[in-house]
Design an enzyme around this catalytic site. Structure first.
Site: not given
Lengths: 412, 319
Positions: A64, A297
């Site tokens: 993130l 991923d």
């Protein structure tokens, strides 16, 4: 807030449910399935005609970089829980950092964030991080992301320490020495293009070491981003022998091979690398059998970090919003039924996490995804909420579009 | 998959790799080079084909020799030549490769000759030029990482054709560090495209890439067996740094097994030619008696190299 989701096809792999049924939500929990619970009056009715209603997806690995955009991308992709690896900048190796991440995610209020704490300080593979403190701050397991613990004794000790507290350890199996200079699978394409190779043995040797230490210490081990058929076979065997080991495969590795590098396409640079067609088929078969779960991923990489020679470009692809369409595409190609495919991104990851989510049983958190499996859309940069527009599938027409995602009974 | 070095009509607009080039394109380059050989013999060694054009030598990795031959070739075509030693300028200040390219485009470049340490860098440049609509600028790969050194491959083919005439009857051995060699890869693609029936690779397993068989190459670890009845022997340079890791124990042991001595050369055909892309390590991969012997064509290779580079630089901008 009471919600009724009606007219949809309800698929809940954990509870072996696949039928046309309404779903009733009250106080953020599943209040009933099929039959309207006594005294239930819906404040909101969601018409799910033509759509699948299933548990919200649990992504076992998403980076993130810009948390707001990426969590918006998550719910746009039907992902209601996101496991975040600790290789942020700085690495998630102190309880305060984990605490801050968890609170920030709560403030944003999109997908749930499940951080992995760093196993070692700075992910350097030397000194242990404060695992208990990190767990208290919300870390669900401990990991090195894709960094190695070169010192095998340090690895053994970290497993023993984690096992002491019952913490799970997540490792990406890759032998440091065999992988350190490599940028592509050590195969025909790398030989032809003159790219330094990473052999399959880099993965299988590491898996061997990690499985042995898991046996010796009793630590709960999860192996991430398996890239080779041989590696998955090894893990499948250990599972059969009764070792409590789980694993996941990145969704791109179920679709792409070394050949997709083409003329040095940096969008096809992954860590671990894309391998051969045989590996891809082996991974696909293993995931179909349930040896491994699927994860996105998700790795947002800025354009500048991809517009470099292949070996200098950052590996990874955007994935949160592609998890559903690419899982559906895989299911079609591998001849896997919809419920099994959904299990790989819901019930299976939940089991790996030891979580009660990833299912729609009565009383469960109402994390729900409603998607149209037939709807197709063109994968263009502007179609993605994520800041990461890096994908080898750019321009492709993909199928499977999320209509609504609910987290704890709230529409996101 | 679209080959980025060919235009819609299948003509060569960049020279990035020999792989995927049609045989006619290679033959055309060699024929054109033959016509330029005569220019080098003249009192005034110039033709006006690139008059008014700017050739930028972009060497992100140092190489005096290759850069010099490109410079001579460009000047004989009457081009203006600008040498940029990038390793020591822009990128050292943090500028990206493509920023550098954009800047040079703004200086009205016509042709980039690119040497880069990363495999594939010239592809990135060619694709970028297409993306920004600069189809008028052409790229010639002067060596990228371990991947390709197409003009070296072409000058090797010119040399072989000069001495052996017909490719379709030959047995060619490439000896040494093929793993790290862009020259070897370009030679292999050129030789197989031109119809050489037997291409051999000779070296220890540590210096041979995997899957050479899939590139149409026969692998030999024993030099005597590999050299037997060969028409052409291409020796590769062994970098000193290969001795520091676990690839090889020592230069001495390497020379004993894979160095080309007169005795070993005697196993090849009596009229076999010996080639080397230079610079040579005498006593490491090649014995001086061979390097300076009658069968060596190492210096003619250099001369042919200028004509071949003139050919490439004159053909590519025309398409």
């Amino acid at each position: 807030m009471k919600i009724e989701i009606r007219n949809g096809r309800l698929i809940d792999p954990k509870n072996r449910r696949d039928e046309g049924a309404s779903l009733f939500i009250a106080a953020g929990k599943i209040a009933g399935i099929g039959q309207t619970p006594a005294g239930f009056v819906a404040d909101q009715v969601i018409d799910a005609a033509g759509a699948i209603v299933c548990p919200g997806f649990i992504d076992l690995g998403a980076r993130l970089n810009s948390i707001e955009a990426e969590l918006a991308a998550a719910v746009a992709g039907g992902v209601t829980s996101v496991v975040v690896p600790p290789d942020a900048d700085p690495p998630l190796d102190e309880p305060e950092l984990a605490d801050r991440l968890v609170h920030r995610a709560a403030d944003i209020g999109k997908a749930r964030v499940l951080p992995l704490g760093a196993l070692t300080l700075g992910l350097k593979g030397e000194r242990l991080a404060e695992l208990a403190g990190l767990a208290k701050a919300g870390c669900v397991a401990f990991s090195q992301a894709n960094r190695p613990v070169v010192d095998t004794e340090a690895l053994l000790r970290s497993f023993e320490y984690a096992a002491t507290f019952g913490f799970a350890v997540w490792m990406q199996p890759q032998d440091h020495w065999l992988a350190r200079n490599g940028i592509a699978h050590a195969g025909e394409v790398a030989s032809r293009l003159g790219l330094a190779g990473i052999p399959v043995s880099a993965e299988t040797i590491a898996i061997g070491t990690l499985l042995q230490l898991a046996r010796d210490t009793g630590v709960r081990l999860h192996l991430t981003r398996i890239s080779s058929a041989a590696g998955l076979t090894q893990i499948g065997k250990a599972q059969k022998e009764g070792l409590k080991v789980s694993c996941d495969v990145g969704i791109h590795h179920l679709h792409l091979t070394e050949n997709d590098i083409g003329f040095f396409d940096s969008q096809a640079r992954f860590d671990p690398p894309l391998r051969t067609q045989g590996d891809r088929q082996g991974l696909s078969a293993g995931v179909a059998r349930g040896v491994a779960a699927i994860c996105s991923d998700h790795t947002p990489v800025g354009a500048d970090d991809k517009l470099l020679p292949f070996g200098e470009a950052k590996p990874g692809a955007t994935g949160l919003e592609l998890l559903l369409p690419l899982t559906l595409k895989w299911a079609t190609a591998a001849d896997v039924d919809l419920a099994t495919a959904i299990a790989r991104i819901t019930a299976d990851p939940a089991a790996i996490l030891g979580s009660d989510r990833g299912q729609l049983g009565e009383g469960a958190d109402a994390d729900v995804c409603i998607f149209d499996p037939e709807a197709s859309w063109r994968l263009l940069p502007e179609a993605l909420r994520s800041k990461g527009k890096n994908t080898p599938f750019l321009g492709y027409e993909v199928q499977g579009k999320v209509r609504v995602a609910l987290v704890g009974g709230t529409q996101k | 998959m679209h080959n980025p070095q060919l235009n819609r009509h299948g003509e060569l607009t960049h020279l990035l790799s020999i792989e995927g080039l049609p045989q006619e394109v290679i033959t055309h380059i060699l024929d054109t080079a033959a016509s330029f050989m005569e220019v080098s013999q003249r009192e005034v060694k110039k033709v006006p084909l690139l008059r008014g054009k700017s050739v930028f030598n972009l060497f992100f990795e140092n190489s005096t020799r290759t850069r010099t031959t490109f410079e001579i070739a460009a000047k004989r075509l009457s081009a203006d030549v600008i040498n940029l030693d990038i390793g020591r300028s822009s990128t050292a200040k943090g500028e990206t490769l493509l920023d550098t390219i954009d800047n040079l485009c703004a200086m009205h470049a016509n042709l980039f000759v690119v040497r880069h340490a990363a495999s594939g860098a010239p592809y990135l440049i060619a694709e970028h030029l297409a993306r920004v609509g600069r189809d008028d600028i052409h790229v010639v790969n002067a060596g990228d990482g371990r991947h390709a050194h197409p003009t070296q491959g072409l000058l090797d083919m010119y040399t072989i054709r000069h001495y052996k005439k017909d490719f379709t009857q030959l047995r060619v051995a490439i000896v040494g560090d093929i793993l790290h060699s862009r020259v070897a890869r370009s030679d292999i693609h050129a030789l197989t495209t031109l119809g050489v029936p037997e291409v051999r690779a000779i070296g220890p397993q540590t210096l041979l890439p995997s899957h050479l068989g899939r590139m149409g190459v026969h692998v030999f670890h024993d030099m005597a067996a590999g050299l037997k009845d060969c028409d052409v022997v291409i020796m590769l340079r062994l970098q000193n740094e290969r001795m520091t890791g676990a690839l090889l124990p020592s230069a001495g042991e390497y020379f004993r097994h894979y160095g080309l001595t007169p005795q070993k050369l005697a196993l090849a055909k009596p009229d076999a030619i010996v080639m080397h892309p230079g610079p040579m390590n005498r006593g490491v991969e090649i014995h001086s008696a061979v390097a300076d012997g009658a069968q060596a064509v190492i210096l003619p290779q250099v001369t042919f190299g200028i004509a071949v580079r003139m050919a490439v630089m004159s053909i590519v901008p025309g398409n």
